[in-house]
Scaffold this motif. Structure first.
Motif, PDB file in Angstrom:
ATOM      1  N   GLN A 282       0.780  -1.237   0.000  1.00 26.28           N
ATOM      2  CA  GLN A 282       0.000   0.000   0.000  1.00 26.28           C
ATOM      3  C   GLN A 282       0.811   1.286   0.000  1.00 26.28           C
ATOM      4  OE1 GLN A 282       0.365  -2.212   2.454  1.00 26.28           O
ATOM      5  NE2 GLN A 282      -0.307  -1.450   4.457  1.00 26.28           N
ATOM      6  N   PHE A 283       2.146   1.184  -0.109  1.00 28.77           N
ATOM      7  CA  PHE A 283       2.979   2.377  -0.035  1.00 28.77           C
ATOM      8  C   PHE A 283       3.520   2.768  -1.411  1.00 28.77           C
ATOM      9  CE2 PHE A 283       3.038   0.452   4.125  1.00 28.77           C
ATOM     10  CZ  PHE A 283       2.898   1.528   4.983  1.00 28.77           C
ATOM     11  N   SER A 284       3.926   4.026  -1.532  1.00 33.56           N
ATOM     12  CA  SER A 284       4.468   4.499  -2.799  1.00 33.56           C
ATOM     13  C   SER A 284       5.783   3.813  -3.152  1.00 33.56           C
ATOM     14  CB  SER A 284       4.681   6.022  -2.742  1.00 33.56           C
ATOM     15  OG  SER A 284       5.558   6.371  -1.684  1.00 33.56           O
ATOM     16  N   TRP A 285       6.504   3.313  -2.130  1.00 33.34           N
ATOM     17  CA  TRP A 285       7.793   2.650  -2.352  1.00 33.34           C
ATOM     18  C   TRP A 285       7.658   1.132  -2.486  1.00 33.34           C
ATOM     19  CZ3 TRP A 285       7.797  -0.498   1.823  1.00 33.34           C
ATOM     20  CH2 TRP A 285       7.222  -0.040   3.015  1.00 33.34           C
ATOM     21  N   SER A 286       6.452   0.620  -2.362  1.00 38.78           N
ATOM     22  CA  SER A 286       6.243  -0.838  -2.316  1.00 38.78           C
ATOM     23  C   SER A 286       6.769  -1.558  -3.548  1.00 38.78           C
ATOM     24  CB  SER A 286       4.758  -1.161  -2.132  1.00 38.78           C
ATOM     25  OG  SER A 286       4.284  -0.684  -0.889  1.00 38.78           O
ATOM     26  N   ASN A 287       6.465  -1.022  -4.724  1.00 42.38           N
ATOM     27  CA  ASN A 287       6.838  -1.718  -5.956  1.00 42.38           C
ATOM     28  C   ASN A 287       8.352  -1.812  -6.116  1.00 42.38           C
ATOM     29  OD1 ASN A 287       6.010  -2.964  -8.526  1.00 42.38           O
ATOM     30  ND2 ASN A 287       7.027  -1.191  -9.449  1.00 42.38           N
ATOM     31  N   ALA A 288       9.056  -0.717  -5.793  1.00 42.67           N
ATOM     32  CA  ALA A 288      10.517  -0.713  -5.930  1.00 42.67           C
ATOM     33  C   ALA A 288      11.159  -1.750  -5.005  1.00 42.67           C
ATOM     34  CB  ALA A 288      11.069   0.674  -5.629  1.00 42.67           C
ATOM     35  N   LEU A 289      10.720  -1.812  -3.748  1.00 46.82           N
ATOM     36  CA  LEU A 289      11.298  -2.775  -2.809  1.00 46.82           C
ATOM     37  C   LEU A 289      10.887  -4.201  -3.149  1.00 46.82           C
ATOM     38  CD1 LEU A 289      12.037  -0.191  -1.257  1.00 46.82           C
ATOM     39  CD2 LEU A 289      11.639  -1.463   0.861  1.00 46.82           C
ATOM     40  N   TRP A 290       9.682  -4.369  -3.679  1.00 44.72           N
ATOM     41  CA  TRP A 290       9.250  -5.713  -4.088  1.00 44.72           C
ATOM     42  C   TRP A 290      10.113  -6.207  -5.247  1.00 44.72           C
ATOM     43  CZ3 TRP A 290       7.258  -7.506  -8.755  1.00 44.72           C
ATOM     44  CH2 TRP A 290       6.779  -8.812  -8.737  1.00 44.72           C
ATOM     45  N   LEU A 291      10.409  -5.328  -6.202  1.00 46.46           N
ATOM     46  CA  LEU A 291      11.267  -5.715  -7.330  1.00 46.46           C
ATOM     47  C   LEU A 291      12.664  -6.100  -6.840  1.00 46.46           C
ATOM     48  CD1 LEU A 291      10.319  -3.021 -10.016  1.00 46.46           C
ATOM     49  CD2 LEU A 291       9.870  -5.489 -10.141  1.00 46.46           C
ATOM     50  N   LEU A 292      13.217  -5.313  -5.927  1.00 46.83           N
ATOM     51  CA  LEU A 292      14.539  -5.619  -5.390  1.00 46.83           C
ATOM     52  C   LEU A 292      14.532  -6.938  -4.633  1.00 46.83           C
ATOM     53  CD1 LEU A 292      15.680  -2.099  -4.139  1.00 46.83           C
ATOM     54  CD2 LEU A 292      16.729  -3.445  -5.968  1.00 46.83           C
ATOM     55  N   HIS A 293      13.510  -7.142  -3.823  1.00 48.69           N
ATOM     56  CA  HIS A 293      13.381  -8.389  -3.067  1.00 48.69           C
ATOM     57  C   HIS A 293      13.335  -9.587  -4.009  1.00 48.69           C
ATOM     58  CE1 HIS A 293      10.812 -11.564  -1.251  1.00 48.69           C
ATOM     59  NE2 HIS A 293      11.549 -11.334  -0.184  1.00 48.69           N
ATOM     60  N   THR A 294      12.548  -9.461  -5.067  1.00 46.72           N
ATOM     61  CA  THR A 294      12.422 -10.546  -6.042  1.00 46.72           C
ATOM     62  C   THR A 294      13.749 -10.823  -6.733  1.00 46.72           C
ATOM     63  OG1 THR A 294      10.101  -9.957  -6.440  1.00 46.72           O
ATOM     64  CG2 THR A 294      11.199 -11.308  -8.108  1.00 46.72           C
ATOM     65  N   ARG A 295      14.482  -9.777  -7.089  1.00 42.68           N
ATOM     66  CA  ARG A 295      15.756  -9.953  -7.788  1.00 42.68           C
ATOM     67  C   ARG A 295      16.796 -10.623  -6.884  1.00 42.68           C
ATOM     68  NH1 ARG A 295      17.585  -4.762 -11.243  1.00 42.68           N
ATOM     69  NH2 ARG A 295      19.090  -6.339 -11.983  1.00 42.68           N
ATOM     70  N   VAL A 296      16.825 -10.248  -5.622  1.00 42.84           N
ATOM     71  CA  VAL A 296      17.772 -10.875  -4.689  1.00 42.84           C
ATOM     72  C   VAL A 296      17.431 -12.351  -4.509  1.00 42.84           C
ATOM     73  CG1 VAL A 296      18.598 -10.933  -2.298  1.00 42.84           C
ATOM     74  CG2 VAL A 296      18.308  -8.738  -3.457  1.00 42.84           C
ATOM     75  N   MET A 297      16.148 -12.656  -4.325  1.00 46.85           N
ATOM     76  CA  MET A 297      15.740 -14.050  -4.144  1.00 46.85           C
ATOM     77  C   MET A 297      16.036 -14.870  -5.397  1.00 46.85           C
ATOM     78  SD  MET A 297      14.721 -14.334  -1.047  1.00 46.85           S
ATOM     79  CE  MET A 297      14.108 -16.007  -1.179  1.00 46.85           C
ATOM     80  N   ASP A 298      15.778 -14.302  -6.564  1.00 52.12           N
ATOM     81  CA  ASP A 298      16.060 -15.016  -7.816  1.00 52.12           C
ATOM     82  C   ASP A 298      17.559 -15.297  -7.960  1.00 52.12           C
ATOM     83  OD1 ASP A 298      13.406 -15.021  -8.470  1.00 52.12           O
ATOM     84  OD2 ASP A 298      13.524 -13.373  -9.907  1.00 52.12           O
ATOM     85  N   GLU A 299      18.380 -14.325  -7.575  1.00 54.54           N
ATOM     86  CA  GLU A 299      19.830 -14.501  -7.660  1.00 54.54           C
ATOM     87  C   GLU A 299      20.294 -15.625  -6.738  1.00 54.54           C
ATOM     88  OE1 GLU A 299      23.455 -13.410  -9.462  1.00 54.54           O
ATOM     89  OE2 GLU A 299      21.409 -12.683  -9.851  1.00 54.54           O
ATOM     90  N   SER A 300      19.700 -15.705  -5.563  1.00 56.65           N
ATOM     91  CA  SER A 300      20.101 -16.733  -4.595  1.00 56.65           C
ATOM     92  C   SER A 300      19.719 -18.138  -5.042  1.00 56.65           C
ATOM     93  CB  SER A 300      19.466 -16.446  -3.231  1.00 56.65           C
ATOM     94  OG  SER A 300      18.064 -16.674  -3.261  1.00 56.65           O
ATOM     95  N   LYS A 301      18.740 -18.240  -5.958  1.00 57.34           N
ATOM     96  CA  LYS A 301      18.268 -19.550  -6.413  1.00 57.34           C
ATOM     97  C   LYS A 301      19.040 -20.072  -7.629  1.00 57.34           C
ATOM     98  CE  LYS A 301      13.598 -18.591  -4.741  1.00 57.34           C
ATOM     99  NZ  LYS A 301      12.191 -18.277  -5.134  1.00 57.34           N
TER     100      LYS A 301
END
Length: 393
Positions: A282-301
């Motif tokens: 629900q925050f204005s920064w949500s999408n940016a942090l979600w993208l970063l979170h996804t990229r870090v998790m994908d890299e770890s896999k």
């Protein structure tokens, strides 16, 4: 009774101040000036937009830059920028933050700050380990220095093999529980000694950082999980009661946890196991942090990163160079080498030099920034507690 149009404008201004809907319900200039709390609203809106813009830039980085030392440096800069703005809001609104329920939320934020200080120290210790690995790789490079001779000798390969053996010992000591690729490399570094001599060699090769130490039970992952578990977005009643200040505390708490989670994922750290968590929507920064979170998790896999001591791009480059040089050294059975073999070794050493050069200055910069992050967190906590104590008296 207010008109529907007037109510809609007021609600839009309220949502914007809280950091909801970056592209919706923007506050118009005339609306802000008509609001008695317009200055606070502007400060809160600016803070939410600052967080959003800082992390949007990071989430938009290229694949080559992502999780590199340079990118990590930008991440820490983004945190410091957000932390400084949050500190001003905290100190300028001490009266509101000193009263329930905001006082409890701020206290929990400061409790997370203590855990954050421990993590900063642990990560700096991890940087020291990477420095040590780089020094061993530089010895390998020096062993193949061709300025004094045109033909590579067997002695050069022996010196390089010894340095890689020492590096393997250090890596095994530092990451014996990670299943790193280095644990599978030690067999190719010559015949291992046994008994007391082996133990002595192990101790000599293992140089720990003296900057920080904790018990064997300390866990970076558990510290971060504890920080994440206590982060709960404020209820609408809490937000409206204090004009969005509760959202401000939650946002900074989430940014603090997220940045350290990313740093621990990238840099060797005691029990740095990567855990998953949800990013609020629900925050204005949500999408940016979600993208970063996804990229870090994908890299770890990724298959080649699963057993790595850290997701830092330069660590991956080190691993590739170590594997390449180990294979080249193992394949050198007869001397003198052919011209083709010597060219392969020289190319491998060139790649090794690029990695060492990238790490040398970059790690120093990263270490200084982590010290600065440590000071910012500590000073925010100290000054915040002092100011709130005065406001409560």
């Amino acid at each position: 009774m207010p008109s529907t149009s007037s109510s809609s404008k007021s609600f839009g201004a309220f949502r914007s101040a809280l950091g909801f809907g970056a592209d919706q319900n923007r506050v118009h200039f005339e609306d802000v000036n008509s609001n008695p709390k317009s200055q606070l609203n502007r400060e809160l809106e600016r803070f939410q937009e600052l967080v959003s813009s800082q992390f949007h830039v990071l989430s938009d980085s290229s694949t080559d830059e992502f999780l590199s030392i340079e990118w990590m440096s930008k991440l820490l800069d983004a945190f410091i920028t957000c932390q400084d703005d949050f500190k001003l809001i905290l100190l300028n609104n001490a009266d509101a933050f000193s009263k329930p329920p905001l006082d409890k939320q701020v206290t929990e934020f400061f409790d997370r700050s203590i855990k954050a200080l421990d993590i900063c120290n642990a990560v700096r210790d991890g940087i020291e380990k990477v420095r040590l690995w780089r020094k061993h790789l530089e010895i390998v490079s020096i062993a193949f220095d061709s300025k004094q001779r045109n033909v590579m000798s067997e002695g050069q390969f022996r010196r390089a093999r010894k340095s890689l053996t020492d590096l393997a010992i250090v890596m095994l000591d530092d990451h014996k529980e990670t299943g790193s690729i280095f644990s599978n490399r030690n067999r190719s570094f010559g015949r291992p000694n046994k008994g007391k001599d082996s133990n002595h060699q192990r101790k000599q090769g293992h140089a720990k950082s003296l900057s920080w130490s904790v018990s064997n039970s300390w866990s970076a992952s558990k510290q971060l999980q504890s920080m994440a578990n206590s982060l709960v977005p404020p209820r609408m009643g809490e937000i409206s009661q204090h004009n969005g200040l509760a959202n401000c505390v939650f946002t900074m708490g989430f940014v603090l946890m997220f940045v350290l989670w990313t740093v621990v994922a990238a840099i060797p750290c005691q029990d740095r196991g990567l855990f998953n968590f949800s990013v609020p929507k629900q925050f204005s920064w949500s999408n940016a942090l979600w993208l970063l979170h996804t990229r870090v998790m994908d890299e770890s896999k990724k298959r080649e990163r699963k057993n790595s001591p850290g997701l830092l791009k330069e660590i991956y480059m080190m691993e590739k160079s170590i594997n390449l040089m180990s294979d080249l050294i193992d394949s050198a059975q007869q001397f003198p080498l052919t011209e083709e073999q010597q060219k392969e070794v020289k190319d491998g050493v060139h790649e090794l030099n690029l990695v060492c050069s990238s790490c040398k200055n970059g790690l120093d910069t990263l270490d200084r920034q982590l010290r600065e992050v440590f000071r910012k967190i500590m000073h925010c906590r100290t000054e915040g507690l002092g100011t709130l104590s005065v406001a409560q008296s």
